[in-house]
Design a protein around this motif. Structure first.
Motif, short mmCIF file in Angstrom:
data_model
loop_
_atom_site.label_atom_id
_atom_site.label_comp_id
_atom_site.label_asym_id
_atom_site.label_seq_id
_atom_site.Cartn_x
_atom_site.Cartn_y
_atom_site.Cartn_z
N ASP A 85 61.86 63.65 18.99
CA ASP A 85 60.54 61.86 19.11
C ASP A 85 61.23 61.73 19.77
O ASP A 85 63.05 61.65 20.02
CB ASP A 85 62.27 61.67 17.22
N GLU A 86 60.83 61.21 20.84
CA GLU A 86 60.97 60.54 22.08
C GLU A 86 61.96 60.54 23.13
O GLU A 86 63.13 60.52 22.83
CB GLU A 86 61.22 59.06 21.79
N SER A 122 57.18 57.81 15.39
CA SER A 122 58.68 57.99 13.79
C SER A 122 58.96 58.87 13.46
O SER A 122 59.44 59.72 12.16
CB SER A 122 59.74 57.59 14.93
#
Ligand SMILES: Nc1ncnc2c1ncn2[C@@H]1O[C@H](COP(=O)(O)OP(=O)(O)OP(=O)(O)O)[C@@H](O)[C@H]1O
Ligand SMILES: [Mg+2]
Lengths: 223, 241
Positions: B161-162, B41
């Motif tokens: 991000d995810e 991240s």
């Protein structure tokens, strides 16, 4: 019968109603202007206090602590007696507006800061990632969301602010309290004078206070 | 398109990125994988400066955004980000979420922003939801709106991000489908994800991060058939189980 509320004293008051009306008008005017100032200061210092910049935070802290921890009366006297020494001559009413506005600005800053901090930081990040500036993100994304949280305590601040404009009476500010005071000092009809101004303040403040409660209930329900 | 040169990031004592050198090429689909806490991240957030590197350079589209006084906000207009937690604006309707930044930041007209916004909503299958508020949508729908919001900025680069990690399992596929669809369009994508199927399907390059460093990178074929590092093997064996 010459009790403090004797009928002839009321008659005298009704005869001079325009004095009270003028005071009421000035109190209203001072309240509106002071509220605008307090909101502006409150938002600016509230936002500064919520940032992660140490200097801004400190700046905001100093303002809030000094104002919250000294009496309003002293602040107003300070402005009233101090400003002329700096060559600033202001009408008394505006001294009151500045005094009360700056005073409540400090309280509103704390309310605004808490409101901003209640918004998830992902909101600021999303806005920044889209190209918003910090202030743009505040204005369009963070503050509109914080406003919902902040509106009830803000309305309560408005109520105290209206009542606190009565410090103007101490510097001959021409407000409601001042006119009641000077009118009754002449004829010593204090009873009707103070009851009347009390009722007039109540007329201004009670609906606002009710509105604050309504907002509180509403945010509770939607939360 | 994005270059990271010797990027370090410290959070206090914690050394989270330890000298990252990475080039994302134009049109490339890059998938970043790695164990929790390895700095994925932080890495992707350095690419649009949501996280400011402690040292090193980040260059986006030729602009060094880590330089003092760099036009960061301007660069961010062409680097869209999709977050794990969606981060839709809850006080705005779905369509307003899509049009807010284009109108205010890029100066696009309202009509134009709405028209393209509706087209992107249609593309993520949510045209019918244009006028509802985000809280009325499921997680999968919210994330698809977030992708549409990102697209309506007409970005050159998309960072994810995810994007599926906060979703219930049955909603993951609908979001991945949209992302696969996007990947076929030629936009540059950097995706942090644990979805190995997605990586296999669209990635030009897979980057494996471990303890703040890029331990290994290569094509999905290389990665999933013969990774060279023990730690990569270990990670993959856990995740592909
Ligand atoms: N703002 C912050 N302040 C302090 N420490 C942070 C901050 N952000 C991240 N960290 C720490 O940095 C390390 C790397 O975090 P990062 O979020 O980049 O990892 P990640 O690879 O994305 O992990 P995950 O798979 O769990 O999302 C972690 O130890 C995390 O606790
Ligand atoms: Mg992460």
């Amino acid at each position: 019968m010459t009790g403090p509320f004797a009928w002839f004293k009321w008659q005298a008051l009704f005869r001079d109603w325009h004095i009270f009306a003028e005071g009421f008008g000035n109190t209203l005017l001072a309240s509106v202007l002071a509220l605008a100032l307090a909101l502006a200061l409150g938002i600016i210092f509230g936002v500064l206090g919520s940032t992660h910049q140490k200097v801004f935070k400190l700046f905001s802290r100093i303002y809030v602590e000094i104002i919250q921890n000294t009496p309003l009366v002293i602040q107003v006297f300070f402005l009233y007696n101090g400003l002329p020494h700096l060559g600033v001559m202001l009408p008394v009413l505006s001294v009151g507006v500045f005094g009360v506005g700056i005073y409540h600005g400090a309280y509103i800053a704390e309310v605004v800061r808490a409101g901003i901090q209640s918004i998830h930081r992902g909101q600021m990040e999303a806005a920044l990632s889209q190209g918003f500036s910090f202030w743009g993100a505040m204005r369009h994304v963070i503050l509109p969301q914080a406003a919902r949280v902040v509106l009830p305590p803000l309305t309560n601040q408005a109520v105290s602010l209206i009542k606190n404009t009565s410090v103007l009476a101490m510097i001959a500010g021409g407000d409601l309290m001042y006119h009641a005071d000077s009118w009754s000092a002449e004829n010593i009809y204090y009873g009707p004078a103070y009851v009347t101004v009390g009722v007039l303040y109540l007329i201004l403040c009670f609906p606002l206070a009710q509105f604050a409660r309504y907002l509180e209930r509403k945010t509770e329900v939607s939360a | 398109m994005i270059q990271l040169e010797g990027v370090h990031k410290h959070f206090g004592q914690l050394h989270v990125l330890k000298g990252i050198n990475l080039n994302v090429n134009t049109g490339e689909k890059m998938v970043v994988i790695g164990p929790s806490g390895s700095g994925k991240s932080t890495l992707i957030r350095c690419m649009n400066l949501l996280e400011k590197p402690s040292s090193g350079k980040v260059i986006v589209d030729g602009v060094e955004i880590t330089a003092p006084k760099a036009p960061v906000a301007k660069v961010r207009q062409s680097v869209a980000m999709v977050f794990q937690q969606f981060n839709l604006y809850p006080h705005k309707t779905v369509l307003e979420n899509l049009t807010l930044a284009p109108i205010l930041i890029k100066g696009v007209s309202k009509a134009e922003a709405e028209e393209s916004g509706m087209a992107f909503l249609d593309r993520v299958g949510l045209k019918a939801k244009a006028n509802v508020y985000p809280s009325q949508l499921s997680g999968g729908q919210q994330q698809r709106v977030a992708i549409a919001r990102a697209l309506n900025m007409k970005p050159r680069i998309m960072l994810f991000d995810e994007p599926t990690s906060a979703l219930d399992p049955e909603m993951i596929q609908e979001v991945l489908d949209v992302m696969v669809d996007l990947a076929h369009e030629g936009i540059t994508m950097v995706v942090v994800t644990h979805e190995m199927g997605f990586a296999r399907q669209v990635a030009d390059r897979v980057v494996f991060m471990d303890e703040g460093q890029i331990l290994e990178q290569g094509t999905p074929a290389h990665f999933f058939s013969n990774p060279s590092h023990e730690r990569t093997k270990l990670f993959l064996s856990k995740i592909l189980r």
